[in-house]
Motif scaffolding. Structure first.
Motif, short mmCIF file in Angstrom:
data_model
loop_
_atom_site.label_atom_id
_atom_site.label_comp_id
_atom_site.label_asym_id
_atom_site.label_seq_id
_atom_site.Cartn_x
_atom_site.Cartn_y
_atom_site.Cartn_z
N TYR A 1 53.36 74.12 45.36
CA TYR A 1 52.86 73.21 44.35
C TYR A 1 51.49 72.70 44.77
O TYR A 1 51.28 72.36 45.92
CB TYR A 1 53.84 72.05 44.19
CG TYR A 1 53.40 71.01 43.20
CD1 TYR A 1 53.45 71.27 41.83
CD2 TYR A 1 52.96 69.76 43.62
CE1 TYR A 1 53.04 70.31 40.91
CE2 TYR A 1 52.55 68.80 42.70
CZ TYR A 1 52.59 69.09 41.35
OH TYR A 1 52.19 68.15 40.45
N GLU A 2 50.57 72.65 43.84
CA GLU A 2 49.23 72.14 44.12
C GLU A 2 49.09 70.77 43.46
O GLU A 2 48.95 70.68 42.24
CB GLU A 2 48.17 73.11 43.58
CG GLU A 2 46.75 72.61 43.68
CD GLU A 2 46.34 72.18 45.08
OE1 GLU A 2 45.75 71.11 45.20
OE2 GLU A 2 46.62 72.91 46.05
N PRO A 3 49.19 69.70 44.25
CA PRO A 3 49.19 68.36 43.66
C PRO A 3 47.86 67.99 43.00
O PRO A 3 47.86 67.29 41.98
CB PRO A 3 49.47 67.44 44.85
CG PRO A 3 49.18 68.24 46.06
CD PRO A 3 49.35 69.68 45.70
N ASN A 4 46.75 68.46 43.51
CA ASN A 4 45.46 68.11 42.91
C ASN A 4 45.30 68.67 41.50
O ASN A 4 44.72 68.04 40.62
CB ASN A 4 44.30 68.59 43.78
CG ASN A 4 44.20 67.81 45.06
OD1 ASN A 4 44.68 66.68 45.16
ND2 ASN A 4 43.60 68.41 46.07
N ASP A 5 45.81 69.87 41.29
CA ASP A 5 45.69 70.51 39.98
C ASP A 5 46.98 70.44 39.18
O ASP A 5 47.03 70.92 38.04
CB ASP A 5 45.26 71.96 40.14
CG ASP A 5 43.87 72.08 40.73
OD1 ASP A 5 43.03 71.21 40.43
OD2 ASP A 5 43.63 73.02 41.50
N ASP A 6 48.05 69.89 39.78
CA ASP A 6 49.35 69.72 39.13
C ASP A 6 49.88 71.03 38.55
O ASP A 6 50.17 71.14 37.37
CB ASP A 6 49.27 68.64 38.05
CG ASP A 6 50.66 68.25 37.55
OD1 ASP A 6 51.62 68.32 38.34
OD2 ASP A 6 50.78 67.87 36.36
N PHE B 1 44.70 76.41 49.09
CA PHE B 1 45.54 75.35 48.54
C PHE B 1 45.85 74.29 49.58
O PHE B 1 45.56 74.45 50.76
CB PHE B 1 46.83 75.95 47.96
CG PHE B 1 46.56 76.96 46.88
CD1 PHE B 1 46.08 76.58 45.65
CD2 PHE B 1 46.75 78.31 47.12
CE1 PHE B 1 45.82 77.50 44.66
CE2 PHE B 1 46.49 79.25 46.14
CZ PHE B 1 46.02 78.85 44.91
N GLN B 2 46.48 73.22 49.14
CA GLN B 2 46.70 72.04 49.98
C GLN B 2 47.72 72.23 51.09
O GLN B 2 47.38 72.27 52.24
CB GLN B 2 47.14 70.87 49.09
CG GLN B 2 46.05 70.34 48.21
CD GLN B 2 45.23 69.31 48.92
OE1 GLN B 2 45.72 68.59 49.76
NE2 GLN B 2 43.96 69.25 48.61
N LYS B 3 48.99 72.31 50.72
CA LYS B 3 50.07 72.18 51.70
C LYS B 3 50.97 73.41 51.73
O LYS B 3 51.50 73.80 50.70
CB LYS B 3 50.90 70.95 51.35
CG LYS B 3 52.08 70.73 52.25
CD LYS B 3 52.94 69.58 51.74
CE LYS B 3 54.18 69.48 52.60
NZ LYS B 3 55.39 69.49 51.88
N TYR C 1 52.80 78.38 49.53
CA TYR C 1 52.23 77.33 48.70
C TYR C 1 53.09 77.23 47.44
O TYR C 1 53.13 78.16 46.64
CB TYR C 1 50.80 77.70 48.31
CG TYR C 1 49.85 77.80 49.47
CD1 TYR C 1 49.34 76.65 50.06
CD2 TYR C 1 49.47 79.03 49.97
CE1 TYR C 1 48.45 76.73 51.12
CE2 TYR C 1 48.58 79.13 51.03
CZ TYR C 1 48.07 77.98 51.61
OH TYR C 1 47.20 78.06 52.66
#
Length: 159
Positions: free
Chosen positions: A83-88, A147-149, A81
């Motif tokens: 980068y977490e785009p939702n939390d920037d 986390f996202q991606k 993981y």
């Protein structure tokens, strides 16, 4: 996502902020989360390579793409993981370092045997295969999935 880590370690240790030495040296490049410099500064960094070499420092370049610079040697492939785009924010979480090398279940032990001398996957194909199988066993082995991606990232070293 791609970036450059300054380190005195020739072994890759996952996305571990402790190996990053950017804060200990004075450079004019913006440092992201006390961890890495964006890849857009790589050409400028390479012009300063003598200052790195005299201090026995190395540049680790990570990218989801292949590296076009000939002086960098690919040492393997990680996944994690980034980068977490939702939390920037930049997570910097290596699945290999944080799961495969530390967790002692049958799934992680089997994949630990497949890592190369840098404790990385040898190819993106191997990393993607792991991620597919990991998805199947995520709940069974209580692996990280907050986390996202998950990204597959090529790791290169400039010595």
């Amino acid at each position: 996502m791609k970036g450059v880590i300054l380190t005195d370690n020739t072994n890759y240790l996952g996305f571990d902020r402790n190996i990053s030495l950017w804060g200990q040296y004075s450079f004019q490049y913006p440092i992201v989360d006390d961890y890495f410099v964006e890849a857009k500064y790589l050409e400028c960094l390479l012009k300063e390579k003598k200052s790195f070499m005299k201090n026995n420092l190395h540049l680790l370049y990570f990218s989801e793409d292949n590296c076009k610079y000939l002086d960098f040697k690919q040492i393997g492939v990680d996944c994690g993981y980034l980068y977490e785009p939702n939390d920037d924010f930049y997570i910097g979480f290596s699945i290999i370092y944080n799961e495969i090398l530390r967790i002692n279940n049958s799934f992680c032990v089997e994949y630990k045997k497949q890592l190369n001398e840098y404790s990385l996957f040898s190819s993106a194909v191997q990393a993607k295969s792991f991620l597919q199988e990991r998805t199947l066993f995520c709940d069974k082995y209580k692996l990280e999935n907050a986390f996202q991606k998950l990204s597959v990232v090529n790791i290169y070293i400039y010595k």
